[in-house]
Design an enzyme around this catalytic site. Structure first.
Site, PDB file in Angstrom:
ATOM      1  N   ASP A   1       9.546   3.010   1.684  1.00  7.26           N
ATOM      2  CA  ASP A   1       8.352   3.796   1.996  1.00  7.26           C
ATOM      3  C   ASP A   1       8.104   3.700   3.500  1.00  7.26           C
ATOM      4  O   ASP A   1       7.549   2.728   3.994  1.00  7.26           O
ATOM      5  CB  ASP A   1       7.150   3.255   1.206  1.00  7.26           C
ATOM      6  CG  ASP A   1       5.870   4.039   1.485  1.00  7.26           C
ATOM      7  OD1 ASP A   1       5.819   4.781   2.489  1.00  7.26           O
ATOM      8  OD2 ASP A   1       4.905   3.879   0.714  1.00  7.26           O
TER       9      ASP A   1
ATOM     10  N   PHE B   1       0.857  -1.178   0.000  1.00 11.06           N
ATOM     11  CA  PHE B   1       0.000   0.000   0.000  1.00 11.06           C
ATOM     12  C   PHE B   1       0.893   1.227   0.000  1.00 11.06           C
ATOM     13  O   PHE B   1       1.587   1.519   0.975  1.00 11.06           O
ATOM     14  CB  PHE B   1      -0.928   0.062   1.214  1.00 11.06           C
ATOM     15  CG  PHE B   1      -1.834   1.268   1.155  1.00 11.06           C
ATOM     16  CD1 PHE B   1      -2.998   1.226   0.418  1.00 11.06           C
ATOM     17  CD2 PHE B   1      -1.483   2.448   1.783  1.00 11.06           C
ATOM     18  CE1 PHE B   1      -3.812   2.350   0.315  1.00 11.06           C
ATOM     19  CE2 PHE B   1      -2.295   3.586   1.693  1.00 11.06           C
ATOM     20  CZ  PHE B   1      -3.461   3.525   0.952  1.00 11.06           C
TER      21      PHE B   1
ATOM     22  N   LYS C   1       2.783  11.540   6.739  1.00 11.76           N
ATOM     23  CA  LYS C   1       1.930  11.340   7.912  1.00 11.76           C
ATOM     24  C   LYS C   1       2.454  12.072   9.142  1.00 11.76           C
ATOM     25  O   LYS C   1       2.193  13.247   9.325  1.00 11.76           O
ATOM     26  CB  LYS C   1       1.719   9.855   8.163  1.00 11.76           C
ATOM     27  CG  LYS C   1       0.910   9.170   7.056  1.00 11.76           C
ATOM     28  CD  LYS C   1       0.376   7.837   7.465  1.00 11.76           C
ATOM     29  CE  LYS C   1      -0.328   7.115   6.321  1.00 11.76           C
ATOM     30  NZ  LYS C   1      -1.548   7.792   5.856  1.00 11.76           N
TER      31      LYS C   1
END
Length: 408
Positions: free
Chosen positions: A235, A150, A264
């Site tokens: 990531d 993801f 984030k």
């Protein structure tokens, strides 16, 4: 944390949820809670009910809601300057880039806004590097990714997703990606060839259920990419910035990738901030006009991002995640065979597999909500636990007690 009566909406949670239905696109299926206020590890709905936040905005709230140092940095910057675009320099960006590069042990920073933008930017940089440095023929570069990944939901990113919900109805898809099983070095080696620009991986797969690879996998990826002459892109948008008990999840194997994708928590739960961080030999391939972002690196984002880096420079939050991770694993171990069939945890991050006979992940999330604890499900019977790193041992134990109760 009770709000003054005049500042609280007069509409009920049920009314607000109903009001969203005809005017909001249905791209999420949230739990039926309407948050109006928050502080630290706790949120409050419009009726004044309090909930312990065990999701932390998918790690965007690593430092809790409205952390005083981050709010102070935002307030101070709001009174000075919020946006210039990158047509001009601003007085906050240099320090943000310097300190983020130093924190990660890399050289250069490409500031963006959202996590998906960081991934897209990393892909562009990898392709440019492949053509300019590696000598891959034009438009032939490939990037190897892992199944169950993801990395976001833009058209290019869902092109290499294996989640059909994210893909169906959104083609045609962007070519140039090869998908291999996660945690399989032999499959990865077979997929890498002279056209490979990069290997793009999550050090821990979050959306897939907090899947942690075997020890040695990340080091193996690093060795393979060096030997094969391609880049390693990690990531760390969910796994980074303290979540796993280290600043970065790759540090558990002493790995330094060529590019890091961050987001984030980098915005402190206040503004969207993301970044590609890399070596000068990699990010140095970009030239003016080849990539950009009006809001990327804006003064408000840089001020908040710098305050986030400052919190991480102390090591306090990494230590808290490591120490409380022991409490989290102990509590989950005690639930094995009692509604929990398995779990994976590192630091303050866990994927918990619920016995389907007890309920789906969604049902467990709804039961926990009624007990005053907020979590989110993924992949059927799995729930994710990722509380703010400011959580106390007592609060964490209370959340585990609530889980035990709803499983029974």
């Amino acid at each position: 944390m009770t709000a003054p009566a005049q500042t609280r909406t007069t509409r009920s949670s049920a009314d607000l949820i109903r009001a969203e239905e005809p005017v909001l696109a249905h791209n999420y299926h949230p739990l039926p809670v309407v948050v109006a206020r928050a502080e630290g590890t706790w949120v409050e709905d419009v009726e004044g009910r309090r909930y312990l936040d065990m999701l932390a905005g998918y790690s965007a709230l690593n430092f809790g809601h409205r952390h005083p140092a981050l709010i102070e940095a935002a307030h101070a910057q709001l009174d000075r300057l919020t946006l210039t675009s990158r047509a001009f320099h601003n007085d906050r960006l240099a320090e943000f880039a310097e300190r983020l590069a130093a924190l990660t042990g890399l050289d250069m920073v490409l500031p963006m806004n959202t996590g998906a933008e960081a991934v897209e930017s990393g892909i562009k940089v990898a392709r440019k590097w492949a053509y300019d440095v590696k000598g891959v023929p034009a438009d032939r570069a490939t990037i190897v990714v892992a199944a169950e990944n993801f990395h976001g939901r833009t058209t290019t990113i869902v092109s290499f997703s294996t989640d059909e919900t994210a893909r169906q109805g959104f083609g045609p898809f962007t070519p140039g990606f090869r998908i291999v099983p996660y945690n399989d070095l032999a499959a990865l080696e077979a997929a890498v060839d002279e056209t490979t620009a990069a290997v793009l991986l999550e050090p821990i797969q979050g959306e897939a259920g907090v899947l942690i690879p075997d020890e040695g996998y990340l080091a193996g990826v690093r060795e393979l990419t060096r030997r094969k002459g391609c880049l390693f892109i990690a990531d760390e948008i969910q796994s980074g910035l303290g979540r796993t008990g280290r600043t970065l999840a790759v540090e558990h194997e002493s790995v330094v990738p060529d590019m890091l994708l961050l987001g984030k928590a980098l915005g402190g739960g206040i503004v969207p901030v993301s970044a590609v961080v890399g070596g000068r030999d990699v990010l140095g391939v970009l030239r003016p006009g080849e990539h950009g972002s009006t809001f990327g690196g804006n003064p408000l984002a840089a001020a908040v991002g710098t305050a986030v880096v400052e919190l991480l420079e102390t090591g306090e939050f990494q230590r808290r995640a490591a120490e409380l991770g022991v409490v989290l694993r102990g509590g989950l171990s005690a639930l094995l065979g009692r509604g929990v069939v398995g779990f994976r945890a590192r630091g303050l991050w866990a994927g918990v597999d619920i016995d389907p006979a007890v309920g789906t992940g969604r049902e467990i999330g709804e039961r926990l909500m009624r007990e005053g604890v907020l979590v989110k499900d993924t992949h059927g019977s799995t729930i994710r636990l990722a509380p703010p790193l400011t959580i106390t041992a007592e609060e964490l134990t209370g959340a585990l007690g609530a889980l035990e109760k709803v499983l029974a």
